[in-house]
Motif scaffolding. Sequence first.
Motif, PDB file in Angstrom:
ATOM      1  N   PRO A 153       0.734  -1.202   0.011  1.00 43.33           N
ATOM      2  CA  PRO A 153      -0.177  -0.272   0.016  1.00 43.33           C
ATOM      3  C   PRO A 153       1.187   0.461  -0.127  1.00 43.33           C
ATOM      4  O   PRO A 153       1.918   1.071  -0.194  1.00 43.33           O
ATOM      5  CB  PRO A 153      -0.362   0.109   1.175  1.00 43.33           C
ATOM      6  CG  PRO A 153       0.650  -0.972   2.319  1.00 43.33           C
ATOM      7  CD  PRO A 153       0.862  -1.790   1.401  1.00 43.33           C
ATOM      8  N   PRO A 154       0.617   2.964  -0.534  1.00 43.20           N
ATOM      9  CA  PRO A 154       1.016   3.727  -0.483  1.00 43.20           C
ATOM     10  C   PRO A 154       1.551   4.221   1.529  1.00 43.20           C
ATOM     11  O   PRO A 154       1.202   3.209   2.236  1.00 43.20           O
ATOM     12  CB  PRO A 154       0.067   4.263  -0.484  1.00 43.20           C
ATOM     13  CG  PRO A 154      -1.105   3.942  -0.981  1.00 43.20           C
ATOM     14  CD  PRO A 154      -1.223   2.256  -0.548  1.00 43.20           C
ATOM     15  N   PRO A 155       2.594   4.394   1.373  1.00 43.19           N
ATOM     16  CA  PRO A 155       3.496   4.311   2.542  1.00 43.19           C
ATOM     17  C   PRO A 155       2.770   5.302   3.736  1.00 43.19           C
ATOM     18  O   PRO A 155       2.171   6.217   3.231  1.00 43.19           O
ATOM     19  CB  PRO A 155       4.879   5.501   2.539  1.00 43.19           C
ATOM     20  CG  PRO A 155       5.018   5.947   1.101  1.00 43.19           C
ATOM     21  CD  PRO A 155       3.641   5.158   0.364  1.00 43.19           C
ATOM     22  N   GLU A 156       2.619   5.007   4.887  1.00 48.54           N
ATOM     23  CA  GLU A 156       2.396   5.561   5.564  1.00 48.54           C
ATOM     24  C   GLU A 156       2.634   7.753   6.158  1.00 48.54           C
ATOM     25  O   GLU A 156       3.781   7.433   6.036  1.00 48.54           O
ATOM     26  CB  GLU A 156       1.956   5.439   7.111  1.00 48.54           C
ATOM     27  CG  GLU A 156       1.415   3.904   7.186  1.00 48.54           C
ATOM     28  CD  GLU A 156       1.816   3.645   8.693  1.00 48.54           C
ATOM     29  OE1 GLU A 156       0.787   4.140   9.007  1.00 48.54           O
ATOM     30  OE2 GLU A 156       2.953   2.508   9.252  1.00 48.54           O
ATOM     31  N   ARG A 157       1.792   8.347   6.325  1.00 47.50           N
ATOM     32  CA  ARG A 157       2.040  10.187   5.934  1.00 47.50           C
ATOM     33  C   ARG A 157       2.124  10.144   7.666  1.00 47.50           C
ATOM     34  O   ARG A 157       1.510  10.975   8.442  1.00 47.50           O
ATOM     35  CB  ARG A 157       1.150  10.029   5.755  1.00 47.50           C
ATOM     36  CG  ARG A 157       0.739  10.035   4.306  1.00 47.50           C
ATOM     37  CD  ARG A 157      -0.441  10.973   3.430  1.00 47.50           C
ATOM     38  NE  ARG A 157      -0.201  11.071   2.398  1.00 47.50           N
ATOM     39  CZ  ARG A 157      -1.282  11.417   1.571  1.00 47.50           C
ATOM     40  NH1 ARG A 157      -1.713  12.674   1.420  1.00 47.50           N
ATOM     41  NH2 ARG A 157      -1.493  11.406   0.138  1.00 47.50           N
ATOM     42  N   ASP A 158       3.426   9.984   8.212  1.00 45.12           N
ATOM     43  CA  ASP A 158       4.095   9.540   9.664  1.00 45.12           C
ATOM     44  C   ASP A 158       5.103  10.171   9.715  1.00 45.12           C
ATOM     45  O   ASP A 158       5.589  10.605  10.934  1.00 45.12           O
ATOM     46  CB  ASP A 158       3.930   8.332  10.603  1.00 45.12           C
ATOM     47  CG  ASP A 158       5.099   7.411   9.409  1.00 45.12           C
ATOM     48  OD1 ASP A 158       4.717   7.542   8.894  1.00 45.12           O
ATOM     49  OD2 ASP A 158       4.757   6.233  10.353  1.00 45.12           O
ATOM     50  N   TYR A 163       3.218  17.044   3.185  1.00 43.42           N
ATOM     51  CA  TYR A 163       2.345  16.168   1.935  1.00 43.42           C
ATOM     52  C   TYR A 163       1.170  16.754   0.987  1.00 43.42           C
ATOM     53  O   TYR A 163       0.297  17.752   2.112  1.00 43.42           O
ATOM     54  CB  TYR A 163       1.434  15.125   2.660  1.00 43.42           C
ATOM     55  CG  TYR A 163       2.253  14.239   3.610  1.00 43.42           C
ATOM     56  CD1 TYR A 163       2.758  12.703   2.757  1.00 43.42           C
ATOM     57  CD2 TYR A 163       3.362  14.197   4.788  1.00 43.42           C
ATOM     58  CE1 TYR A 163       3.688  12.083   3.729  1.00 43.42           C
ATOM     59  CE2 TYR A 163       3.687  13.589   5.785  1.00 43.42           C
ATOM     60  CZ  TYR A 163       3.832  12.326   4.914  1.00 43.42           C
ATOM     61  OH  TYR A 163       4.669  11.510   5.495  1.00 43.42           O
ATOM     62  N   ILE A 164       1.015  16.816  -0.580  1.00 38.65           N
ATOM     63  CA  ILE A 164       0.797  17.915  -1.763  1.00 38.65           C
ATOM     64  C   ILE A 164       0.150  16.771  -2.497  1.00 38.65           C
ATOM     65  O   ILE A 164       0.667  15.715  -2.765  1.00 38.65           O
ATOM     66  CB  ILE A 164       1.259  19.348  -1.561  1.00 38.65           C
ATOM     67  CG1 ILE A 164       2.908  18.672  -2.226  1.00 38.65           C
ATOM     68  CG2 ILE A 164       1.769  20.046  -0.600  1.00 38.65           C
ATOM     69  CD1 ILE A 164       3.182  20.005  -2.965  1.00 38.65           C
ATOM     70  N   THR A 165      -0.742  17.245  -3.158  1.00 41.30           N
ATOM     71  CA  THR A 165      -1.064  16.188  -4.308  1.00 41.30           C
ATOM     72  C   THR A 165      -1.188  17.857  -5.504  1.00 41.30           C
ATOM     73  O   THR A 165      -1.572  19.019  -5.751  1.00 41.30           O
ATOM     74  CB  THR A 165      -3.186  16.453  -3.916  1.00 41.30           C
ATOM     75  OG1 THR A 165      -2.886  15.337  -2.700  1.00 41.30           O
ATOM     76  CG2 THR A 165      -3.263  15.795  -4.966  1.00 41.30           C
ATOM     77  N   LEU A 166      -0.676  16.125  -6.278  1.00 40.79           N
ATOM     78  CA  LEU A 166      -0.334  17.869  -7.109  1.00 40.79           C
ATOM     79  C   LEU A 166      -1.578  16.792  -8.646  1.00 40.79           C
ATOM     80  O   LEU A 166      -1.820  15.997  -8.595  1.00 40.79           O
ATOM     81  CB  LEU A 166       0.621  17.745  -8.181  1.00 40.79           C
ATOM     82  CG  LEU A 166       2.184  17.863  -7.805  1.00 40.79           C
ATOM     83  CD1 LEU A 166       3.655  17.586  -8.559  1.00 40.79           C
ATOM     84  CD2 LEU A 166       1.859  19.177  -7.261  1.00 40.79           C
ATOM     85  N   LEU A 203      -4.556  12.876 -10.691  1.00 41.33           N
ATOM     86  CA  LEU A 203      -3.720  13.223  -8.424  1.00 41.33           C
ATOM     87  C   LEU A 203      -2.710  11.858  -8.146  1.00 41.33           C
ATOM     88  O   LEU A 203      -2.536  10.962  -8.247  1.00 41.33           O
ATOM     89  CB  LEU A 203      -4.482  12.440  -8.023  1.00 41.33           C
ATOM     90  CG  LEU A 203      -6.376  12.831  -8.034  1.00 41.33           C
ATOM     91  CD1 LEU A 203      -7.220  12.731  -6.857  1.00 41.33           C
ATOM     92  CD2 LEU A 203      -6.090  14.539  -8.543  1.00 41.33           C
ATOM     93  N   ILE A 204      -1.418  12.932  -7.664  1.00 41.33           N
ATOM     94  CA  ILE A 204      -0.501  12.882  -7.768  1.00 41.33           C
ATOM     95  C   ILE A 204       0.480  13.369  -5.778  1.00 41.33           C
ATOM     96  O   ILE A 204       0.523  14.575  -5.978  1.00 41.33           O
ATOM     97  CB  ILE A 204       0.548  13.269  -8.875  1.00 41.33           C
ATOM     98  CG1 ILE A 204       0.976  12.727 -10.550  1.00 41.33           C
ATOM     99  CG2 ILE A 204       1.898  12.638  -8.527  1.00 41.33           C
ATOM    100  CD1 ILE A 204       1.560  13.175 -11.180  1.00 41.33           C
ATOM    101  N   ASP A 205       0.147  12.321  -5.329  1.00 42.63           N
ATOM    102  CA  ASP A 205       0.670  12.878  -3.536  1.00 42.63           C
ATOM    103  C   ASP A 205       1.332  12.588  -3.312  1.00 42.63           C
ATOM    104  O   ASP A 205       2.741  11.627  -4.315  1.00 42.63           O
ATOM    105  CB  ASP A 205      -0.254  11.203  -3.067  1.00 42.63           C
ATOM    106  CG  ASP A 205      -1.760  11.395  -3.008  1.00 42.63           C
ATOM    107  OD1 ASP A 205      -1.946  12.379  -3.249  1.00 42.63           O
ATOM    108  OD2 ASP A 205      -1.845  10.645  -2.302  1.00 42.63           O
ATOM    109  N   VAL A 266       0.316  23.832   3.512  1.00 42.90           N
ATOM    110  CA  VAL A 266       0.065  23.092   4.368  1.00 42.90           C
ATOM    111  C   VAL A 266      -0.582  21.637   3.866  1.00 42.90           C
ATOM    112  O   VAL A 266      -1.034  21.082   2.752  1.00 42.90           O
ATOM    113  CB  VAL A 266      -1.297  23.774   5.395  1.00 42.90           C
ATOM    114  CG1 VAL A 266      -0.115  25.228   5.982  1.00 42.90           C
ATOM    115  CG2 VAL A 266      -2.153  23.598   4.737  1.00 42.90           C
ATOM    116  N   ASN A 267      -0.433  20.932   4.812  1.00 42.67           N
ATOM    117  CA  ASN A 267      -0.326  19.379   4.447  1.00 42.67           C
ATOM    118  C   ASN A 267      -2.175  19.344   4.129  1.00 42.67           C
ATOM    119  O   ASN A 267      -2.774  20.094   4.192  1.00 42.67           O
ATOM    120  CB  ASN A 267      -0.888  18.779   5.747  1.00 42.67           C
ATOM    121  CG  ASN A 267       0.729  17.722   5.943  1.00 42.67           C
ATOM    122  OD1 ASN A 267       2.336  18.486   5.308  1.00 42.67           O
ATOM    123  ND2 ASN A 267       0.995  17.466   6.962  1.00 42.67           N
TER     124      ASN A 267
END
Length: 644
Positions: A153-158, A163-166, A203-205, A266-267
């Motif tokens: 899965p995608p890595p945890e955002r810890d 963390y932004i989205t393009l 969407l690219i995180d 910001v996130n």
Amino acid sequence: MTDSDTTTPPNRAVIRQHRGPSVVWLLPLLAAIIAGWLVYKSYTESGIMISVVFDSAEGLEAGKTRVMYKGLPAGEIRQLTLNEDLQSITALIEMNINTEDMLTDNTLFWLVKPQVSLSGVSGLETLISGYYIGIQPAEGESKRSFTALTSPPPPERDEQGLYITLYTDSARSIQTGSPVYFRNIEAGRVIEYSLSPSGEEVLIDVYIQPEFTAWVTERSRFWNASGIEIDSNLPDFSVRVGSLMSILTGGIHFDSPAFGTPKAAVNGDRFPLYPDLESSRDDLAYQPAGFEGISFRLRADSLGSIQSGSPILFKGIKVGQVTGYQLNTSDHSVTIYASLRQRYSSLVKRDSRFWNVSGIRSSFNLQSGFSFETDGLKPLISGGIAFDTTDGSSAQAGQIFTLFNSEAESLSNTLAITLEFPPGPSLLAGSQIRFRNQPVGEIVSVELSGSDGSLFARALLFEQGFFLARQGTRFWIETPQIGLSGIQNPTGLVFGNHVSVAPGLGENSQTHFVALTEAPVFQPQPGLNLVLTAPSLGSLNQNSKLFYRGISVGKVIGFQLSREGHRVEIYVNISPRYQHLITQSTQFRNIGGIRASASLFKGVDIDAPSIEALLSGGIEIEIPYEDAPATEGLHFPLQPASRQ
């Protein structure tokens, strides 16, 4: 008596009975306590049994394959079973007792194994220790049966960072793990990409490392830097090649213009991902590095050869550049966005003049013959804008200037005025000022001056309109109006609203005016202007025609209630070619609507005017006898429709 006779007899043993339990029984009791403690310890330290379904048993082994969380063992496979569908495997796993809170309906399991791709190698440690099962816990309700994912899965955002989205139309060569660069230094990575719910965007995180988060602001620009980019925008030719990693795995670059005080990202913030560097600079809000001085706008009839990057010239020296442009759909004009270098910002004044220096300028007359001139190769190919300045006050950021076609045109005589418009119709910079439907000026800039929607405008009067800059002159915004009698100001439907003006009679000059909320009721026009009075307006309206012998000789130009409110005053204009027909004894009769009469002997008589008069109302003129000519502003009664 002998000695034997005197010897004391021996003591007797005293036997006492023990009334308590025997010490021997302590041994079984101690054994029972130890056994109970062992049972309790075995129960409390025993693992939690769960089942996880895998597509295959590849890499799984009972008693050996472990569940790992952040490098620590969290469980172990106890048994593997082939399911009834013969397509999947169920692994019975004993989890550590302290993992109970991790086992929820949102927890994810997957098999970790070596993976090699262009973006790198993952799971390399499994080559030595063997495959293991990864776990990603999440909050939820308790659960004991799970289905493993086919891929991590995608890595945890810890991690600390941003963390932004393009969002973009196409991910092109971007993939998970692709690097993100800031000034060619790796500043982050792509952690995941997916389609939007509508399927129209990708969407690219992205994760940005902590030391680079300060450089990501609301003005940051991201662009795809994968592969090789060739820019053949003559006269310049450039080739941009990314790093080997970005060529192989894709990459994203970003920069953040430093002008002003933008807010830090910001996130969760979203940014567009441009396809290349040039596209990111075409954004109208973008100021390239080195051009963080004043920004302003130019309004032109057409773009010509001007483009993003075209120079702004002052005395032949490049002091700024064009940063973008857009088409104004309201009036089909073009707005050009430009910025100056910081050290040249003071050159632009409120009354600075800008003109186009693109291409070749030529002239011909009998005395001097034919001549042409250009301002260099680059303005000839890529366009350019020159300007001249004065000793006036400095321009404000965002101010709008008119871009003239040539320096000679910019030197034409104009007069600056200011206008205050009350809340009402909209008005755009570049709108014309018209007197009797002829352009006599232009709105240069429009600003919102109050929360009620009032506007403050700066305008220029052309030389032929200088006579309007005096006391008593009235300005108002003219809007298109559609009615049965036709369309008033039809050009406004295509080109937007304009400003109309009526000249004043004052002798003193004036350059600041407070505009009217609407057009004045009575606007004298060429010809003969009269006033008709009637009890009610009836079917008449603006532009209703006046007929004499069935021919239109004038029209209604306005109406209002009389001062006391008992009658209606109707303002009419007789065309110049017919004004000599109107005398002081002329009668005016309302012919709008349908007139009908009936009698026993004559039957029913219906009298209807023309379709035009029927729809929009009309006035019929009768001249019973010769009399003195009517004079300007004379009042006449409007007779009701005649009845047969």
